[in-house]
Design a protein around this motif. Structure first.
Motif, PDB file in Angstrom:
ATOM      1  N   HIS A   1       0.835   2.522 -15.642  1.00 50.00           N
ATOM      2  CA  HIS A   1      -0.295   1.667 -15.552  1.00 50.00           C
ATOM      3  C   HIS A   1      -0.168   0.554 -16.358  1.00 50.00           C
TER       4      HIS A   1
ATOM      5  N   GLY B  44      -0.884  10.493  -1.848  1.00 47.13           N
ATOM      6  CA  GLY B  44       0.149   9.490  -1.769  1.00 47.13           C
ATOM      7  C   GLY B  44       1.038   9.508  -0.450  1.00 47.13           C
TER       8      GLY B  44
ATOM      9  N   ILE C 146       0.802  -1.116   0.005  1.00 45.82           N
ATOM     10  CA  ILE C 146       0.169   0.014  -0.012  1.00 45.82           C
ATOM     11  C   ILE C 146       0.996   1.275   0.155  1.00 45.82           C
TER      12      ILE C 146
ATOM     13  N   VAL D 288      -7.799   3.170  -5.921  1.00 41.22           N
ATOM     14  CA  VAL D 288      -6.572   3.952  -4.818  1.00 41.22           C
ATOM     15  C   VAL D 288      -7.268   4.972  -3.783  1.00 41.22           C
TER      16      VAL D 288
ATOM     17  N   PHE E  79      -7.742  -7.394  -9.182  1.00 45.91           N
ATOM     18  CA  PHE E  79      -7.365  -6.409 -10.116  1.00 45.91           C
ATOM     19  C   PHE E  79      -7.476  -6.882 -11.578  1.00 45.91           C
TER      20      PHE E  79
ATOM     21  N   LEU F   8       1.898   7.197  -6.816  1.00 44.97           N
ATOM     22  CA  LEU F   8       0.961   8.571  -7.097  1.00 44.97           C
ATOM     23  C   LEU F   8       1.901   9.867  -7.099  1.00 44.97           C
ATOM     24  N   ILE F   9       2.999   9.840  -5.971  1.00 49.11           N
ATOM     25  CA  ILE F   9       4.129  10.743  -5.871  1.00 49.11           C
ATOM     26  C   ILE F   9       4.875  11.155  -6.934  1.00 49.11           C
TER      27      ILE F   9
ATOM     28  N   ILE G 295      -7.952   3.241   4.639  1.00 47.44           N
ATOM     29  CA  ILE G 295      -6.832   2.831   5.460  1.00 47.44           C
ATOM     30  C   ILE G 295      -6.491   4.125   6.030  1.00 47.44           C
TER      31      ILE G 295
ATOM     32  N   PRO H 194      -2.879  14.065  -6.192  1.00 47.65           N
ATOM     33  CA  PRO H 194      -2.371  12.427  -6.240  1.00 47.65           C
ATOM     34  C   PRO H 194      -1.165  12.510  -5.248  1.00 47.65           C
TER      35      PRO H 194
ATOM     36  N   LEU I  75      -8.960  -5.061  -5.371  1.00 47.56           N
ATOM     37  CA  LEU I  75      -8.782  -4.098  -5.854  1.00 47.56           C
ATOM     38  C   LEU I  75      -9.951  -3.999  -7.251  1.00 47.56           C
TER      39      LEU I  75
ATOM     40  N   LEU J  74      -1.101   8.664   2.344  1.00 44.98           N
ATOM     41  CA  LEU J  74      -1.193   7.127   2.444  1.00 44.98           C
ATOM     42  C   LEU J  74      -0.008   6.543   3.062  1.00 44.98           C
TER      43      LEU J  74
ATOM     44  N   LEU K  81      -8.869   2.927  -1.401  1.00 46.25           N
ATOM     45  CA  LEU K  81      -8.120   2.487  -0.445  1.00 46.25           C
ATOM     46  C   LEU K  81      -7.388   3.304   0.649  1.00 46.25           C
TER      47      LEU K  81
ATOM     48  N   VAL L 299      -8.308   1.757 -11.958  1.00 46.34           N
ATOM     49  CA  VAL L 299      -7.558   1.694 -10.692  1.00 46.34           C
ATOM     50  C   VAL L 299      -7.086   2.826  -9.596  1.00 46.34           C
TER      51      VAL L 299
ATOM     52  N   THR M  74       2.898  12.277 -10.045  1.00 48.13           N
ATOM     53  CA  THR M  74       2.594  13.890  -9.839  1.00 48.13           C
ATOM     54  C   THR M  74       3.932  14.523 -10.274  1.00 48.13           C
TER      55      THR M  74
ATOM     56  N   ILE N 178       1.807   1.926  -3.475  1.00 47.58           N
ATOM     57  CA  ILE N 178       0.741   2.631  -4.181  1.00 47.58           C
ATOM     58  C   ILE N 178       1.108   4.291  -4.109  1.00 47.58           C
ATOM     59  N   GLY N 179       1.254   4.577  -2.854  1.00 53.67           N
ATOM     60  CA  GLY N 179       1.184   5.946  -2.248  1.00 53.67           C
ATOM     61  C   GLY N 179       2.629   6.525  -3.045  1.00 53.67           C
ATOM     62  N   PHE N 180       3.436   5.808  -3.012  1.00 54.85           N
ATOM     63  CA  PHE N 180       4.782   6.396  -3.775  1.00 54.85           C
ATOM     64  C   PHE N 180       4.419   6.440  -5.308  1.00 54.85           C
TER      65      PHE N 180
END
Lengths: 287, 345
Positions: free
Chosen positions: A217, B305, A96, B259, B128, A103-104, B266, B301, B69, B308, B262, B255, A107, A99-101
């Protein structure tokens, strides 16, 4: 017949860079037990290194590719230190966090280069003919470098002491650390190599794919399919599955269309998950 | 409720009436809320209410320990089904919403056969893949799904006009109340399910699936049940979305959107019923008030991120754990051995 042969050549090109990406993902999973969801974005970062160094700053192509390799490797080290090491006890948390990374990174790419496709001029215009099929030097270069890198990785893993340590950690981390192998050191090496492989794949293919910040993706979907089909902890399996998947995908794309090819690939992965979750080449006990 | 394990902590008569009072206040606040907002904020409030249902239904699935997912795609199944039924077959909208939910549940029931042969990572990746396949089918088959552009001009909720009372659901305020009613009813059902014997079994499967199996629980059937129920409500959320916005397309259910779900779950924390709701409300408010206010839309985002990552690293039990933590901290500062023992959990 000509079309078949040409498609096969195209599939070989696809297989070579897909293998680099998938092997990197498997290395990270093998040592750290984490599925790196940001792997596609590491590919994207490698591609943008070439956009920046080669297309904008006019460095030589090879140097830019090397720059991409090192830069993305360092990003991998950063991920290991900041995300995966504190979350070593919690593999789902690591996933998880990646997943955050993702997005970073996405961006940051938008900030640095905008949303539109980055254009990278080809580094050579030459091409060769192999029994009537055309292969540009650009693509040939990807194939050659991929084979060289994978061969080097193999020798490294089988011959060097680090390679032994790496494989020991992948098999049993606790036993390995009892033998005096540093888990942190091994994780760093694995993460650097794994990320760098994704980065170099992105760097090599940048002139061929026109990178966007969102290209990760489709890359991560491809990589998932390959590592599941190949067996999630198996490096050899990843290479074989990359070749298999590249051929299926390229042929279906040529004879039907791209979306159908993606559906077929995903269905293939689901079928493998249902029938044999350890993958075609995975070890039994990884179930 | 005969089950002592469920009823134990919260159910003194005093506590219960206190809880009811809180609920009354909450609904009163929710009823006043839209009149304090601007038009565009009202529109966001509608989407927020829909997202509350989405993330709460997701939590029901996570009760069994599986993280999917594909939940947003399942929401999309409800949205597409309800939209197509209304557009093509002329099914009246409230009915099409219900059928859309059933279609989403049916899709989940079919998918459970391949998916629940897997667990953990494999389930995550399998869900997914299944979701991507559905999404690519919408993208590929222009008839009836409209291809990459999706469906447009989806029928809205029919106006209610009984002479002295007329309600036009194009107005965000009115749709807000409609969604509020549907979502509250759904949340009530979800809450009762969790507190029932079935819900307890879900918990048991999460923490001790081998043990649960050994005392005769069919874990496959219960996992499927959780998946089907969660999908039904996700489908309802999808239908509410489709008939409000009036357009759906495959990208809306990609997806990336998953996110966000999620992140809400979380960051809020999935251990309690209100955790994910807290997550979606707090993050939406931050997003709309702070980010949009500061003109940081492109950075959204990145900030999501970072939130998260930070919450996985430093707040693994979510925002919901802040309250008890704070209370424990305050009590520790006040000292007193009785207080320290009181709220250990």
């Amino acid at each position: 017949m000509d079309l078949l042969w040409q498609t096969a050549i195209n599939a070989m090109y696809a297989a070579s860079y897909m293998a680099l990406i998938a092997v990197g993902l498997v290395m990270i999973f093998g040592v750290m037990g984490v599925i790196n969801f940001a792997h596609g974005e590491l590919y994207m970062a490698g591609a943008y290194c070439v956009v920046f160094l080669y297309a904008q700053e006019k460095f030589p192509f090879l140097l830019s590719v090397a720059g991409g390799l090192i830069f993305v490797g360092i990003v991998g080290l950063l991920m290991e230190r900041a995300l995966f090491r504190p979350l070593r006890k919690n593999p789902l948390g690591g996933l998880i966090a990646s997943i955050g990374f993702l997005l970073i990174l996405q961006t940051l790419a938008v900030f640095g280069f905008g949303r539109r496709m980055g254009h990278v001029p080809p580094s050579t215009h030459g091409k060769i003919e192999i029994f009537g099929a055309i292969l540009t030097y650009q693509r040939l270069f990807v194939i050659v470098v991929a084979i060289l890198l994978l061969a080097a990785l193999w020798t490294f893993l089988k011959r060097s002491k680090f390679g032994w340590a790496l494989r020991a950690c992948a098999q049993d981390a606790e036993a390995a650390s009892l033998q005096g192998i540093s888990m942190n050191q091994t994780a760093r090496i694995a993460m650097f190599i794994g990320a760098a492989l994704a980065g170099v794949a992105g760097a090599l293919t940048a002139p061929l794919v026109s990178p966007t910040p969102y290209i990760g993706h489709s890359i991560i979907v491809t990589a998932f399919i390959i590592i599941i089909v190949g067996g999630i902890g198996s490096l050899e399996g990843a290479v074989i599955a990359a070749v298999l998947y590249a051929f299926v995908h390229t042929f279906v794309t040529t004879f039907f269309d791209g979306v159908i090819a993606n559906i077929v690939g995903l269905a293939l992965m689901l079928a493998v998950l249902v029938v044999r979750p350890t993958g075609l080449f995975g070890a039994k006990e990884r179930a | 409720m005969p089950d002592p394990a469920v009823a134990a902590p919260a159910d003194g008569p005093v506590r219960r009436s206190f809880g009811r009072l809180r609920l009354v206040f909450l609904f009163a606040a929710l009823a006043v809320l839209p009149y304090l907002l601007s038009y565009s904020q009202q529109e966001i409030a509608v989407l927020l209410v829909i997202n509350v249902l989405l993330v709460s239904s997701y939590r029901l699935l996570t009760l069994t320990g599986e993280w999917s997912l594909g939940h947003v795609v399942i929401m999309g199944v409800g949205a597409y089904a309800s939209a197509l039924l209304a557009k093509r077959l002329g099914v009246p909208v409230p009915l099409s919403l219900l059928i859309g939910g059933c279609m989403a549940a049916g899709t989940a029931a079919i998918l459970s056969f391949p998916l629940f042969r897997m667990k953990g990572f494999y389930f995550l990746i399998g869900s997914f893949a299944a979701g991507e396949i559905i999404r690519l089918i919408w993208k590929r088959f222009t008839d009836p799904f409209g291809g990459p552009k999706g469906l447009k001009r989806i029928d809205a909720f029919p106006d209610i006009d009984t002479g002295f009372l007329s309600i036009d659901f194009y107005e965000p305020v009115n749709y807000y109340f409609l969604a509020l009613v549907v979502v509250s009813a759904s949340l009530f059902v979800l809450y009762r399910i969790e507190r029932s014997r079935i819900g307890l079994t879900f918990h048991a499967i999460h923490w001790q699936d081998r043990l649960a199996e050994s005392v005769g629980v069919d874990t496959f059937r219960y996992r499927t049940l959780a998946f089907v129920i969660a999908s039904f409500f996700a489908g309802i959320a999808g239908g509410l979305y489709a008939h409000y916005v009036g357009a759906v397309n495959p990208t809306r259910f990609s997806v990336d959107q998953m996110v966000y779900v999620l992140v809400w779950a979380i960051v809020g924390g999935t251990a309690t019923f209100h955790g994910p709701i807290l997550g979606v409300v707090v993050l939406t408010v931050i997003n709309e008030m702070v980010l949009r206010g500061l003109g940081l839309d492109t950075a959204r985002p990145l900030i999501y991120g970072a939130i998260l990552i930070l919450s996985v690293l430093y707040l693994p039990d979510g925002l919901e754990s802040l309250g008890p933590r704070l209370r424990a901290w305050l009590q520790r500062r006040r000292g007193g051995p009785a207080a320290a023992g009181g709220e250990a959990a």
